[in-house]
Design a protein around this motif. Structure first.
Motif, PDB file in Angstrom:
ATOM      1  N   ILE A   1      31.753  -2.229 -27.202  1.00  0.00           N
ATOM      2  CA  ILE A   1      32.058  -2.148 -25.773  1.00  0.00           C
ATOM      3  C   ILE A   1      31.877  -0.724 -25.276  1.00  0.00           C
ATOM      4  N   VAL A   2      32.426   0.234 -26.031  1.00  0.00           N
ATOM      5  CA  VAL A   2      32.310   1.642 -25.624  1.00  0.00           C
ATOM      6  C   VAL A   2      30.844   2.061 -25.599  1.00  0.00           C
ATOM      7  N   GLY A   3      30.068   1.602 -26.583  1.00  0.00           N
ATOM      8  CA  GLY A   3      28.645   1.933 -26.605  1.00  0.00           C
ATOM      9  C   GLY A   3      27.898   1.375 -25.408  1.00  0.00           C
ATOM     10  N   GLN A   4      28.243   0.146 -25.016  1.00  0.00           N
ATOM     11  CA  GLN A   4      27.595  -0.449 -23.848  1.00  0.00           C
ATOM     12  C   GLN A   4      27.958   0.304 -22.573  1.00  0.00           C
ATOM     13  N   VAL A   5      29.234   0.682 -22.456  1.00  0.00           N
ATOM     14  CA  VAL A   5      29.648   1.451 -21.284  1.00  0.00           C
ATOM     15  C   VAL A   5      28.971   2.814 -21.266  1.00  0.00           C
ATOM     16  N   SER A   6      28.794   3.404 -22.447  1.00  0.00           N
ATOM     17  CA  SER A   6      28.168   4.726 -22.516  1.00  0.00           C
ATOM     18  C   SER A   6      26.724   4.700 -22.050  1.00  0.00           C
TER      19      SER A   6
ATOM     20  N   MET B   1      25.082  -4.737 -39.327  1.00  0.00           N
ATOM     21  CA  MET B   1      25.419  -4.420 -40.707  1.00  0.00           C
ATOM     22  C   MET B   1      26.880  -4.019 -40.865  1.00  0.00           C
ATOM     23  N   GLY B   2      27.646  -4.097 -39.786  1.00  0.00           N
ATOM     24  CA  GLY B   2      29.080  -3.806 -39.841  1.00  0.00           C
ATOM     25  C   GLY B   2      29.430  -2.340 -39.707  1.00  0.00           C
ATOM     26  N   HIS B   3      28.556  -1.544 -39.065  1.00  0.00           N
ATOM     27  CA  HIS B   3      28.809  -0.108 -38.884  1.00  0.00           C
ATOM     28  C   HIS B   3      28.644   0.251 -37.400  1.00  0.00           C
ATOM     29  N   PRO B   4      29.593  -0.148 -36.546  1.00  0.00           N
ATOM     30  CA  PRO B   4      29.417   0.103 -35.110  1.00  0.00           C
ATOM     31  C   PRO B   4      29.949   1.447 -34.630  1.00  0.00           C
ATOM     32  N   TRP B   5      30.754   2.145 -35.454  1.00  0.00           N
ATOM     33  CA  TRP B   5      31.437   3.336 -34.951  1.00  0.00           C
ATOM     34  C   TRP B   5      30.505   4.529 -34.819  1.00  0.00           C
ATOM     35  N   VAL B   6      29.629   4.751 -35.776  1.00  0.00           N
ATOM     36  CA  VAL B   6      28.732   5.910 -35.700  1.00  0.00           C
ATOM     37  C   VAL B   6      27.781   5.805 -34.504  1.00  0.00           C
ATOM     38  N   PRO B   7      27.150   4.651 -34.225  1.00  0.00           N
ATOM     39  CA  PRO B   7      26.334   4.570 -33.001  1.00  0.00           C
ATOM     40  C   PRO B   7      27.127   4.869 -31.735  1.00  0.00           C
ATOM     41  N   MET B   8      28.394   4.433 -31.698  1.00  0.00           N
ATOM     42  CA  MET B   8      29.220   4.740 -30.522  1.00  0.00           C
ATOM     43  C   MET B   8      29.410   6.249 -30.380  1.00  0.00           C
ATOM     44  N   VAL B   9      29.705   6.929 -31.497  1.00  0.00           N
ATOM     45  CA  VAL B   9      29.897   8.375 -31.453  1.00  0.00           C
ATOM     46  C   VAL B   9      28.604   9.077 -31.043  1.00  0.00           C
ATOM     47  N   ILE B  10      27.474   8.627 -31.572  1.00  0.00           N
ATOM     48  CA  ILE B  10      26.187   9.233 -31.214  1.00  0.00           C
ATOM     49  C   ILE B  10      25.919   9.061 -29.724  1.00  0.00           C
ATOM     50  N   MET B  11      26.246   7.895 -29.197  1.00  0.00           N
ATOM     51  CA  MET B  11      26.018   7.662 -27.776  1.00  0.00           C
ATOM     52  C   MET B  11      26.906   8.553 -26.922  1.00  0.00           C
ATOM     53  N   LEU B  12      28.170   8.691 -27.301  1.00  0.00           N
ATOM     54  CA  LEU B  12      29.079   9.556 -26.542  1.00  0.00           C
ATOM     55  C   LEU B  12      28.649  11.018 -26.625  1.00  0.00           C
ATOM     56  N   LEU B  13      28.195  11.446 -27.798  1.00  0.00           N
ATOM     57  CA  LEU B  13      27.685  12.812 -27.923  1.00  0.00           C
ATOM     58  C   LEU B  13      26.430  13.009 -27.070  1.00  0.00           C
ATOM     59  N   GLY B  14      25.619  11.959 -26.970  1.00  0.00           N
ATOM     60  CA  GLY B  14      24.442  12.042 -26.104  1.00  0.00           C
ATOM     61  C   GLY B  14      24.822  12.213 -24.648  1.00  0.00           C
ATOM     62  N   VAL B  15      25.876  11.512 -24.222  1.00  0.00           N
ATOM     63  CA  VAL B  15      26.351  11.671 -22.841  1.00  0.00           C
ATOM     64  C   VAL B  15      26.840  13.102 -22.614  1.00  0.00           C
ATOM     65  N   GLY B  16      27.589  13.647 -23.598  1.00  0.00           N
ATOM     66  CA  GLY B  16      28.050  15.020 -23.475  1.00  0.00           C
ATOM     67  C   GLY B  16      26.899  16.018 -23.465  1.00  0.00           C
ATOM     68  N   LEU B  17      25.894  15.782 -24.328  1.00  0.00           N
ATOM     69  CA  LEU B  17      24.729  16.665 -24.343  1.00  0.00           C
ATOM     70  C   LEU B  17      23.977  16.591 -23.018  1.00  0.00           C
TER      71      LEU B  17
END
Length: 302
Positions: free
Chosen positions: A91-96, A225-241
Motif C-alpha cells: 500500500i505504501v509503495g502504491q501511494v509513493s 517472492m515475499g519481500h515487499p519491504w525493501v521496494p517500499m523503502v527504495i520508493m520512499l528514498l526515491g521520493v526523498g531524492l
C-alpha cells in the motif's frame, strides 16, 4: 396439627416447582439439541450440494466437524498478521508512486502558476501511458507468486525475464509515442504560455517511462517472492531524492542554475532511473531470490 399440615403443603409445593423446573430445563435442552441437529443437517446438505451430490459420509462428517470448530480471536489474528505484513508495504509503495508527482507540483508551484499548469498538463498526458504500462506489468506478480507457491523457481525466473522484456519494449514504444504526441500538444487547447515551457519537462517524463516499467516489474517480482519491504523503502528514498534534486535544480541551489520546470523533469528522470537500478542490484545480490533469478535475460522466449 395445623402448622404441620401447612409445612407439608409448602414442601409439596416446593417439590412440584422443582419438578416443573427440571422438566422445563430438559425440554429446553432437547429443543437446543434439535435445533443444533437441524443446523448440522442443513450444513451437511449444503456441503453435499456444493460437490454435486458426490459427497460421501466421510466428507459429510468432516464438514460437520469443521462446522463445530470455533474460530477464536487468536486464529483470526494469526491470519491477519501475515496479511498485513505483506499488504502494508505494498500500500505504501502504491501511494509513493503518486507522491513523486505531488512533490513536483508542490515545489513547482513556488516557481509560478504557468510552470505549475504545464507540469499538471504534462503529468496528465504521462499518466495515460503509465496506466497502460501498469496493466501490462501486473501479471508478473500473479504468475511469479503462482510459480513460487508451486515450488517452481525456474518458472518464476522465466516470468521475470518475460516481464523485463515487456518493460523494455513497451517502455521504448510508449516513449516514442509520447515524443510523437509531443508535436501535437497544441491540439489540446492549452494556453500559449503553457505550451512554451512544457516541452522539456514533457520529454523528461517520456524518457522516464522505461525506468518506471522496469521498477514496476522488479517490485512486483520482489513482492511475489515475499519481500515487499525493501521496494517500499527504495520508493520512499526515491521520493526523498526527487525532492532534494528539485530543491537543487528548480530553485538553483548549490551552484546550479535555476531551471524551473525543466529542473523538475530532470529530478524525476534521475530519481526513477536510480530507483530501477537500485532495486535491480538488490535483487541480483539477494540470496533469498537467487534460485528464481534468471540465468539469462535474452533469447529463447516461449
Amino acid at each position: 396439627k395445623g402448622s404441620a399440615r401447612r409445612g407439608a403443603t409448602e414442601e409439596d409445593m416446593a417439590e412440584r416447582w422443582r419438578v416443573r423446573w427440571r422438566r422445563a430445563r430438559i425440554k429446553q435442552s432437547a429443543a437446543r439439541r434439535a435445533r443444533r441437529r437441524e443446523r448440522e443437517r442443513r450444513f451437511v446438505a449444503a456441503a453435499r450440494g456444493a460437490c454435486g451430490g458426490r459427497c460421501d459420509s466421510a466428507c459429510a462428517e468432516r464438514a460437520r466437524e469443521h462446522r463445530r470448530v470455533p474460530h477464536s480471536v487468536h486464529a483470526v489474528l494469526r491470519e491477519i498478521r501475515p496479511t498485513l505484513t505483506l499488504a502494508v508495504p505494498i500500500i505504501v509503495g502504491q501511494v509513493s508512486q503518486t507522491l513523486m508527482g505531488v512533490t513536483d507540483s508542490a515545489m513547482i508551484g513556488r516557481a509560478g502558476t504557468v510552470p505549475l499548469a504545464a507540469s499538471a498538463f504534462g503529468g496528465n498526458v504521462f499518466n495515460v501511458f503509465f496506466v497502460v504500462g501498469i496493466g501490462l506489468m501486473i501479471p508478473v506478480s500473479i504468475l511469479v507468486s503462482r510459480a513460487r507457491g508451486g515450488a517452481k523457481p525456474e518458472e518464476a525466473s522465466e516470468y521475470l525475464r518475460h516481464g523485463m522484456t515487456l518493460a523494455l519494449i513497451f517502455g521504448a514504444v510508449e516513449t516514442l509515442m509520447m515524443v510523437v504526441l509531443g508535436t501535437q500538444l497544441a491540439r489540446f487547447g492549452q494556453p500559449p504560455e503553457v505550451l512554451a515551457v512544457v516541452m522539456p519537462f514533457y520529454l523528461m517524463m517520456a524518457a522516464s517511462l522505461t525506468s518506471v516499467f522496469v521498477y514496476l516489474v522488479l517490485r512486483q517480482f520482489a513482492e511475489a517472492m515475499g519481500h515487499p519491504w525493501v521496494p517500499m523503502v527504495i520508493m520512499l528514498l526515491g521520493v526523498g531524492l526527487n525532492a532534494a534534486l528539485n530543491w537543487v535544480f528548480i530553485y538553483g541551489n548549490l551552484g546550479m542554475p535555476a531551471l524551473g520546470l525543466t529542473g523538475a523533469g530532470i529530478s524525476t528522470l534521475v530519481s526513477r532511473a536510480l530507483g530501477a537500478l537500485v532495486i535491480f542490484v538488490w535483487l541480483r545480490r539477494d540470496p533469498a531470490v537467487r534460485a528464481s533469478w534468471p540465468r539469462r535475460w535474452f533469447g529463447d522466449y516461449s
